[in-house]
Design a protein around this motif. Structure first.
Motif, PDB file in Angstrom:
ATOM      1  N   PHE A 325       0.974  -1.027   0.158  1.00 56.95           N
ATOM      2  CA  PHE A 325       0.018  -0.114  -0.011  1.00 56.95           C
ATOM      3  C   PHE A 325       0.854   1.310   0.004  1.00 56.95           C
ATOM      4  N   ALA A 326       1.952   1.042   0.651  1.00 58.33           N
ATOM      5  CA  ALA A 326       2.897   2.378   0.758  1.00 58.33           C
ATOM      6  C   ALA A 326       3.401   2.565  -0.766  1.00 58.33           C
ATOM      7  N   VAL A 329       0.610   4.258  -2.729  1.00 56.16           N
ATOM      8  CA  VAL A 329       0.589   5.677  -2.287  1.00 56.16           C
ATOM      9  C   VAL A 329       1.569   6.479  -3.240  1.00 56.16           C
ATOM     10  N   GLY A 331       2.865   5.364  -6.141  1.00 60.42           N
ATOM     11  CA  GLY A 331       2.834   5.423  -7.317  1.00 60.42           C
ATOM     12  C   GLY A 331       3.565   4.338  -8.017  1.00 60.42           C
ATOM     13  N   LEU A 404      -1.659   2.171 -16.159  1.00 59.25           N
ATOM     14  CA  LEU A 404      -0.694   2.292 -15.284  1.00 59.25           C
ATOM     15  C   LEU A 404      -0.791   3.258 -14.210  1.00 59.25           C
ATOM     16  N   ASP A 405      -2.204   3.961 -14.196  1.00 58.68           N
ATOM     17  CA  ASP A 405      -2.516   4.825 -13.086  1.00 58.68           C
ATOM     18  C   ASP A 405      -2.852   4.310 -11.792  1.00 58.68           C
ATOM     19  N   LEU A 406      -2.373   4.640 -10.831  1.00 56.38           N
ATOM     20  CA  LEU A 406      -2.352   3.900  -9.612  1.00 56.38           C
ATOM     21  C   LEU A 406      -3.059   4.937  -8.599  1.00 56.38           C
ATOM     22  N   GLN A 407      -3.519   6.163  -9.086  1.00 53.74           N
ATOM     23  CA  GLN A 407      -4.015   7.127  -8.035  1.00 53.74           C
ATOM     24  C   GLN A 407      -5.363   6.586  -7.521  1.00 53.74           C
ATOM     25  N   THR A 408      -5.277   6.803  -6.096  1.00 51.08           N
ATOM     26  CA  THR A 408      -6.670   6.557  -5.287  1.00 51.08           C
ATOM     27  C   THR A 408      -7.196   7.872  -4.578  1.00 51.08           C
ATOM     28  N   PHE A 409      -8.505   8.195  -4.819  1.00 49.66           N
ATOM     29  CA  PHE A 409      -8.926   9.152  -4.268  1.00 49.66           C
ATOM     30  C   PHE A 409     -10.339   8.727  -3.324  1.00 49.66           C
ATOM     31  N   PRO A 410     -10.326   9.588  -2.368  1.00 47.48           N
ATOM     32  CA  PRO A 410     -11.076   9.473  -1.239  1.00 47.48           C
ATOM     33  C   PRO A 410     -12.680   9.742  -1.886  1.00 47.48           C
ATOM     34  N   LEU A 498     -14.367  15.101 -13.685  1.00 42.73           N
ATOM     35  CA  LEU A 498     -13.538  15.532 -12.553  1.00 42.73           C
ATOM     36  C   LEU A 498     -12.651  16.620 -12.998  1.00 42.73           C
ATOM     37  N   ASN A 500      -9.555  16.799 -13.221  1.00 45.21           N
ATOM     38  CA  ASN A 500      -8.362  15.968 -14.092  1.00 45.21           C
ATOM     39  C   ASN A 500      -8.767  15.429 -15.278  1.00 45.21           C
TER      40      ASN A 500
ATOM     41  N   SER B  28       5.101   4.118   6.159  1.00 48.07           N
ATOM     42  CA  SER B  28       3.881   4.864   6.628  1.00 48.07           C
ATOM     43  C   SER B  28       2.784   4.633   5.480  1.00 48.07           C
ATOM     44  N   ASN B  29       1.619   4.359   6.016  1.00 46.50           N
ATOM     45  CA  ASN B  29       0.467   4.071   4.989  1.00 46.50           C
ATOM     46  C   ASN B  29      -0.438   5.271   5.174  1.00 46.50           C
ATOM     47  N   TYR B  43       1.284  11.744  -4.915  1.00 44.52           N
ATOM     48  CA  TYR B  43       0.943  10.938  -6.250  1.00 44.52           C
ATOM     49  C   TYR B  43      -0.511  11.073  -6.622  1.00 44.52           C
ATOM     50  N   SER B  44      -1.245  10.931  -5.944  1.00 44.41           N
ATOM     51  CA  SER B  44      -2.736  11.151  -6.064  1.00 44.41           C
ATOM     52  C   SER B  44      -3.059  12.556  -6.055  1.00 44.41           C
ATOM     53  N   PRO B  47      -6.580  18.505  -9.839  1.00 43.15           N
ATOM     54  CA  PRO B  47      -6.238  19.846 -10.062  1.00 43.15           C
ATOM     55  C   PRO B  47      -7.453  20.480  -9.280  1.00 43.15           C
TER      56      PRO B  47
END
Lengths: 510, 165
Positions: A325-326, A329, A331, A404-410, A498, A500, B28-29, B43-44, B47
């Motif tokens: 997970f680290a 985060v 990427g 290859l996008d690893l972004q996670t958003f709440p 969104l 982006n 750290s997580n 990274y996430s 804009p």
């Protein structure tokens, strides 16, 4: 009206290469390595030969007329579907396909076909339906498989698929006139969420454009090659399923579909889960490398893997999760890390068998994927994951995220301008990415005042592009609309953009 | 040399080593509670807002008139029903500019006749100038001006009659 067409005003790619003008060109004649399609090992020249034989048989034996007859395909996915489809397309005989059996009765009533191709198991039900609906029409039914019914049942003429192919191969092969790319070769009927019948006409160009956009889903470094094996959960009777199948045929990969994509059977329906994914092991194909699955397949697979990992070594599992997970985060995701070797590879091997080593990409389509399912799926599988949105009227993906996008958003906060159902969908879904390489998307009915204040635009989604088919049942006064405003197809779904550039689509609940 | 914890250097170094090892073994997580708005912050990221665009609006002579550049407002100008945003040409069309007469008005006749006189402008409360009495050369020159404006400035609306909402 807000317009989110992107790109540098170049023309959309319409075909994978100059030679692929019509559907049969997707079967490249000069590559003759053999590969397995469902249960048949076949090379491209052999496939072309079989297509030509079947086409000849259709014209001579079954008596179909090019451009006059139309044929309803009630086949499950298999080599027969592919051969029939290619033969009909090359002889310019439009085919009808149904995205689910519930649409069969309305289609038989409104658009009676000249001939029907069906499996032997489904034949009794079909005969019942025909007797119930219009009895004045003379049907020709071509049966795949063995049936012990008479050759003639009243006004209905029963022929066997294998006979047509054999007799066609023995006769002089007919070389038909090459259809034009803009000719309609199939109409795909589907039901809207409120039960209405809709049809999309697809041209050869729609399919070649769909193949182009499906190929572009994966990164260039991992492009599809003849060494791959593609497994698809989408039936060939849907526009997207067809695009995936023809991508596999074009690239020369092995190909099979899951059991849940078969819907013309006497059996009850299967659910989209792990057992469904494993159903592909019944075909003699090599272990799958690319999965075109539905979100429920992905979530059941990843939860099975994570449960197995947790069961076998609890302490290491927590530590491994923490490290992976680290990495996400930051990427970074790989399948060859220490933690994979310690913890996850064993779990994957237990759940997926040989697929644990071979699966190198997963493309999810067909239903919304929840945002909270993304991270577990990425950690469990550790391969490029594409979240895409498809529509029955579009061959190929409509919107697709970057692999290859690893972004996670709440969860995305709710906006005041949208309804409660929309807010719920948009809050919990994973973003589905920008439009695919040859689709333009437009949102209609956006609240301009809210957007000027900085909110995300939310509106009805319209799409346009070479892979978007034309909807029947829609009359448009196209002559009054200027050239650059024509061609937009209403998807009937609401979407939110969104900041982006990625979209989130709220599909109405079925 | 023996490992002696009583010396401050050794203690400090030991603590530092333990801290670093802990950061490596247990990374750290933490995910930031607000989504970063810049790629440098994480990274996430998302804009802060959508790219600014100009909303295409429908103007009438009365609603167009305020946009003449006074008090820092935008400068809009209409030719043959197409409204252009000429704020970039404040030197010409802003207050005290050479062509300030055209700011916030329908400049079709002036562009056709190549004149910047006030007589070329129709008063705001009257219907739009129909331009029927122009010769073909004047229409040509007006079209030339429209091309010039389309390439140099932004089209941001259209002009309709006062009561045609």
């Amino acid at each position: 009206m807000r317009n989110y067409g992107t790109g540098m005003l170049g023309r959309f790619p319409v075909r994978p290469a100059k030679e692929q003008q019509v559907l049969l060109d997707l079967v490249k004649p000069d590559s003759d390595s053999s590969r397995t399609l469902w249960s048949t090992k076949i090379t491209n020249p052999q496939l072309r030969q079989r297509v030509s034989a079947f086409g000849t048989g259709l014209i001579r034996v079954a008596g179909l007329d090019p451009e006059e007859s139309n044929v309803l395909l009630l086949l499950n996915d298999g080599i027969e579907f592919l051969i029939t489809d290619l033969a009909l397309a090359s002889h310019s005989i439009p085919s009808f396909t149904l995205s689910s059996p519930s649409v069969l009765t309305p289609v038989l009533e409104e658009h009676p076909p000249s001939a029907i191709v069906v499996h032997a198991e489904f034949l009794p039900q079909l005969l019942e339906l025909i007797h119930d609906s219009n009895d004045g029409v003379h049907h020709t039914i071509i049966v795949v498989g063995n049936t012990d019914l008479d050759k003639h049942l009243g006004a209905i003429r029963l022929l066997k698929w294998e006979d047509i192919e054999r007799q066609g191969a023995q006769a002089d092969q007919l070389t038909p006139a090459t259809p034009k790319p803009q000719d309609v070769f199939t109409v795909s009927f589907f039901a809207t969420p409120d039960g209405q019948l809709r049809g999309t006409s697809l041209t050869h160009e729609n399919l070649t454009a769909g193949v182009t956009s499906t190929r572009a889903l994966l990164p260039l470094s991992g492009a599809i090659s003849p060494l791959d094996t593609i497994v698809s959960a989408h039936s060939l009777s849907t526009a997207f399923g067809r695009a995936v199948a023809y991508t596999a045929v074009f690239e020369g990969t092995n190909f099979a579909t899951l059991k849940s994509s078969q819907f013309f059977t006497a059996a009850e329906t299967t659910s989209f889960d792990l057992a469904d994914l494993k159903s592909v092991e019944s075909y003699p194909i090599p272990s799958p490398t690319l999965l075109f699955a539905k979100p429920s397949h992905l979530t059941s697979l990843s939860s099975a893997i994570l449960d197995e990992a947790r069961r076998s070594s609890f302490f290491f599992h927590t530590l491994a999760w923490r490290h992976k997970f680290a990495g996400i985060v930051d990427g970074f995701l790989t399948k060859q890390s220490l933690w994979d070797r310690l913890v996850f590879d064993d779990a994957r091997a237990k759940i997926m068998g040989k697929g644990a080593g071979t699966v190198r990409g997963v493309i999810v389509a067909g239903a919304p994927l929840e945002a909270q399912a993304l991270t577990p799926a990425r950690i469990a599988l550790s391969v490029p994951l594409v979240n895409s949105h498809i529509h029955p009227a579009v061959a190929g993906p409509v919107l697709a995220s970057h692999p290859l996008d690893l972004q996670t958003f709440p969860t995305t906060p709710a906006t005041s301008g949208s309804s409660a159902a929309d807010n719920f969908a948009f809050a919990y879904q994973a973003p589905v990415g920008p439009p695919s390489i040859n689709v333009e998307a437009k949102l209609l009915g956006v609240d301009d005042v809210a957007v000027e204040d900085g909110a995300d635009p939310i509106g009805a989604l319209f799409v346009r592009g070479p892979s978007v088919g034309k909807l029947l049942h829609v009359e448009q006064g196209e002559e009054n609309i200027p050239e650059e405003d024509r061609g937009w197809v209403e998807t009937g779904e609401r979407a939110r953009v969104l900041s982006n550039g990625t979209f989130k689509v709220a599909i109405q609940a079925k | 040399m023996s490992f002696d914890l009583t010396t401050p250097v050794n203690t400090a170094l030991l603590l530092y080593i333990l801290y670093t090892v802990q950061r490596i073994l247990f990374p750290s997580n933490s995910v930031p509670s607000t989504v970063p708005i810049e790629f440098k912050s994480g990274y996430s990221w998302m804009p802060k807002s959508h790219p600014p665009t100009l909303l295409f609006k429908t103007y009438t002579p009365k609603t167009l008139e305020p946009f003449n550049g006074e008090e820092g407002k935008r400068i809009l100008l209409a030719i043959k029903g197409v409204v252009y945003d000429v704020t970039a040409g404040r030197n010409f069309y802003g207050p005290n500019g050479m062509y300030a007469n055209f700011a916030g008005r329908d400049a079709s006749r002036g562009m056709a006749k190549q004149s910047f006189d006030v007589e070329m402008l129709t008063p705001i409360d009257q219907p739009l100038d129909k331009l029927e009495d122009l010769t073909s050369e004047e229409i040509e020159s007006m079209k030339g001006w429209m091309d010039h404006f389309s390439s140099k400035y932004i089209v941001c609306g259209r002009l309709v009659e006062n009561d045609a909402t």
